[in-house]
Structure formats: C-alpha cells, structure tokens
Design a protein around this motif. Sequence first.
Motif, PDB file in Angstrom:
ATOM      1  N   GLN A 139     -23.220  20.713 133.358  1.00  0.00           N
ATOM      2  CA  GLN A 139     -22.651  20.964 134.928  1.00  0.00           C
ATOM      3  C   GLN A 139     -22.269  19.756 135.684  1.00  0.00           C
ATOM      4  N   PRO A 140     -21.070  19.171 135.609  1.00  0.00           N
ATOM      5  CA  PRO A 140     -20.769  18.150 136.379  1.00  0.00           C
ATOM      6  C   PRO A 140     -21.144  18.385 137.984  1.00  0.00           C
ATOM      7  N   PRO A 141     -21.036  17.393 138.767  1.00  0.00           N
ATOM      8  CA  PRO A 141     -21.400  17.652 140.068  1.00  0.00           C
ATOM      9  C   PRO A 141     -19.989  18.220 140.789  1.00  0.00           C
ATOM     10  N   GLY A 142     -20.378  19.419 141.434  1.00  0.00           N
ATOM     11  CA  GLY A 142     -19.510  20.463 142.033  1.00  0.00           C
ATOM     12  C   GLY A 142     -18.490  21.072 141.265  1.00  0.00           C
ATOM     13  N   LYS A 143     -19.051  21.203 140.166  1.00  0.00           N
ATOM     14  CA  LYS A 143     -18.191  22.158 139.074  1.00  0.00           C
ATOM     15  C   LYS A 143     -19.049  23.118 138.305  1.00  0.00           C
ATOM     16  N   GLN A 144     -18.344  23.976 137.661  1.00  0.00           N
ATOM     17  CA  GLN A 144     -19.182  25.033 137.051  1.00  0.00           C
ATOM     18  C   GLN A 144     -19.915  24.559 135.613  1.00  0.00           C
ATOM     19  N   ARG A 145     -20.788  25.250 135.196  1.00  0.00           N
ATOM     20  CA  ARG A 145     -21.532  25.129 134.135  1.00  0.00           C
ATOM     21  C   ARG A 145     -20.800  25.301 132.928  1.00  0.00           C
ATOM     22  N   ASP A 146     -20.277  24.490 131.970  1.00  0.00           N
ATOM     23  CA  ASP A 146     -19.535  24.813 131.059  1.00  0.00           C
ATOM     24  C   ASP A 146     -20.185  24.411 129.421  1.00  0.00           C
ATOM     25  N   LEU A 147     -19.899  25.002 128.481  1.00  0.00           N
ATOM     26  CA  LEU A 147     -20.435  25.014 127.102  1.00  0.00           C
ATOM     27  C   LEU A 147     -19.902  23.749 126.573  1.00  0.00           C
ATOM     28  N   VAL A 148     -20.941  22.748 126.110  1.00  0.00           N
ATOM     29  CA  VAL A 148     -20.569  21.434 125.244  1.00  0.00           C
ATOM     30  C   VAL A 148     -20.785  21.668 124.058  1.00  0.00           C
ATOM     31  N   ALA A 149     -21.596  22.380 123.220  1.00  0.00           N
ATOM     32  CA  ALA A 149     -21.802  22.431 121.958  1.00  0.00           C
ATOM     33  C   ALA A 149     -22.777  23.586 121.442  1.00  0.00           C
ATOM     34  N   ALA A 150     -22.683  24.284 120.639  1.00  0.00           N
ATOM     35  CA  ALA A 150     -23.411  25.477 120.220  1.00  0.00           C
ATOM     36  C   ALA A 150     -23.766  25.522 118.661  1.00  0.00           C
ATOM     37  N   ILE A 151     -24.798  25.894 118.388  1.00  0.00           N
ATOM     38  CA  ILE A 151     -25.181  25.723 116.915  1.00  0.00           C
ATOM     39  C   ILE A 151     -25.959  26.961 116.572  1.00  0.00           C
ATOM     40  N   SER A 152     -25.488  27.313 115.175  1.00  0.00           N
ATOM     41  CA  SER A 152     -26.275  28.690 114.718  1.00  0.00           C
ATOM     42  C   SER A 152     -27.402  28.291 114.151  1.00  0.00           C
ATOM     43  N   ARG A 153     -28.306  29.237 113.772  1.00  0.00           N
ATOM     44  CA  ARG A 153     -29.502  29.129 113.177  1.00  0.00           C
ATOM     45  C   ARG A 153     -29.348  28.470 111.788  1.00  0.00           C
ATOM     46  N   ALA A 154     -28.319  28.779 111.226  1.00  0.00           N
ATOM     47  CA  ALA A 154     -27.811  28.121 110.030  1.00  0.00           C
ATOM     48  C   ALA A 154     -27.395  26.631 110.122  1.00  0.00           C
ATOM     49  N   GLY A 155     -26.725  26.254 111.266  1.00  0.00           N
ATOM     50  CA  GLY A 155     -26.728  24.800 111.540  1.00  0.00           C
ATOM     51  C   GLY A 155     -25.330  24.721 111.771  1.00  0.00           C
ATOM     52  N   LYS A 156     -24.457  25.853 111.774  1.00  0.00           N
ATOM     53  CA  LYS A 156     -23.160  25.570 111.995  1.00  0.00           C
ATOM     54  C   LYS A 156     -22.788  25.410 113.666  1.00  0.00           C
ATOM     55  N   ALA A 157     -22.043  24.134 113.866  1.00  0.00           N
ATOM     56  CA  ALA A 157     -21.855  23.543 115.319  1.00  0.00           C
ATOM     57  C   ALA A 157     -20.552  23.822 115.646  1.00  0.00           C
ATOM     58  N   ASP A 158     -20.252  24.112 117.065  1.00  0.00           N
ATOM     59  CA  ASP A 158     -18.943  24.135 117.644  1.00  0.00           C
ATOM     60  C   ASP A 158     -19.145  23.485 118.911  1.00  0.00           C
ATOM     61  N   TYR A 159     -18.106  22.681 119.045  1.00  0.00           N
ATOM     62  CA  TYR A 159     -18.061  21.792 120.452  1.00  0.00           C
ATOM     63  C   TYR A 159     -16.903  22.020 121.250  1.00  0.00           C
ATOM     64  N   ALA A 160     -17.187  21.434 122.250  1.00  0.00           N
ATOM     65  CA  ALA A 160     -16.159  21.574 123.394  1.00  0.00           C
ATOM     66  C   ALA A 160     -15.091  20.263 123.280  1.00  0.00           C
ATOM     67  N   ASP A 161     -13.651  20.666 123.249  1.00  0.00           N
ATOM     68  CA  ASP A 161     -12.790  19.614 122.727  1.00  0.00           C
ATOM     69  C   ASP A 161     -13.123  18.395 123.519  1.00  0.00           C
ATOM     70  N   SER A 162     -13.591  18.244 124.765  1.00  0.00           N
ATOM     71  CA  SER A 162     -13.834  16.934 125.150  1.00  0.00           C
ATOM     72  C   SER A 162     -14.703  16.337 124.722  1.00  0.00           C
ATOM     73  N   VAL A 163     -15.745  16.879 123.835  1.00  0.00           N
ATOM     74  CA  VAL A 163     -16.921  16.087 122.953  1.00  0.00           C
ATOM     75  C   VAL A 163     -16.696  15.918 121.656  1.00  0.00           C
ATOM     76  N   LYS A 164     -15.818  16.359 121.094  1.00  0.00           N
ATOM     77  CA  LYS A 164     -15.507  16.284 119.683  1.00  0.00           C
ATOM     78  C   LYS A 164     -15.461  14.990 119.170  1.00  0.00           C
ATOM     79  N   GLY A 165     -16.307  14.637 118.108  1.00  0.00           N
ATOM     80  CA  GLY A 165     -16.179  13.120 117.501  1.00  0.00           C
ATOM     81  C   GLY A 165     -17.213  12.265 118.152  1.00  0.00           C
ATOM     82  N   ARG A 166     -17.688  12.746 119.490  1.00  0.00           N
ATOM     83  CA  ARG A 166     -18.591  12.022 120.075  1.00  0.00           C
ATOM     84  C   ARG A 166     -19.863  12.378 120.126  1.00  0.00           C
ATOM     85  N   PHE A 167     -20.059  13.703 120.258  1.00  0.00           N
ATOM     86  CA  PHE A 167     -21.311  14.439 120.179  1.00  0.00           C
ATOM     87  C   PHE A 167     -21.758  15.181 119.088  1.00  0.00           C
TER      88      PHE A 167
END
Length: 116
Positions: free
Chosen positions: A38-66
Amino acid sequence: VQLVESGGGLVQVGGSLNLSCTASGTIRGITRMSWYRQPPGKQRDLVAAISRAGKADYADSVKGRFTASRDNAKSTLYLQMKNLKLEDTGVYYCNADDVFLGGRHWGRGMQVTVSS
C-alpha cells in the motif's frame, strides 16, 4: 493464524531487499500466500501470489524484479526484491488464504522505503 513479516526498511533506488513472512498457529489450511503493498495515500494492491505448489504470479509493475518463494516446511513466505524503484515504496503486507479456518489472514505490515 498469525503472520509476522520481517525484512522491511530503507533502501536506495536500484538496491535490493528481502522480505519474509512466517505463519504460526493453526496453519494446516493455508494455501495461497501473497504479498500486497500500500503506497502512501493509495489502495492496497497485490504484488505477488504463490500457490502451495510454488507457482507464482506477479503484478506487471514488479515482473522481472521481484521473486516470490515459500518454504512450506518452515511456513514461511519470501519476497526477493531487486532493482527497487521509488514507486516500490509502501507498507508491505503478507496474506494467506485459509481453507480450514476459512477466510484470509493478514500480517500487520511493514514499511519499505526506497529513496533517491
């Protein structure tokens, strides 16, 4: 279920930071784990999610960096953050979906500040 985040702090642009989130309590029902921010003054947004099996998905803004990962034996979720940008600043929250207790659990959040 309690989620405790660690690893936040102050880092310069282009730097790296590693976040952790450890779950405790009745954790057998935890499935997907996620990082939100949650950036200052903004809403809380998803950055990354990972299943129990280890499959991860990312917000476009962090792909390749996180990179999200988890160690189910340690009930711990990780977020490796590289090439940090000013816009990565915010409060980072750990989240866990729970199919046993139902609902979702949240950590208390921790501040990540990227400075120039």
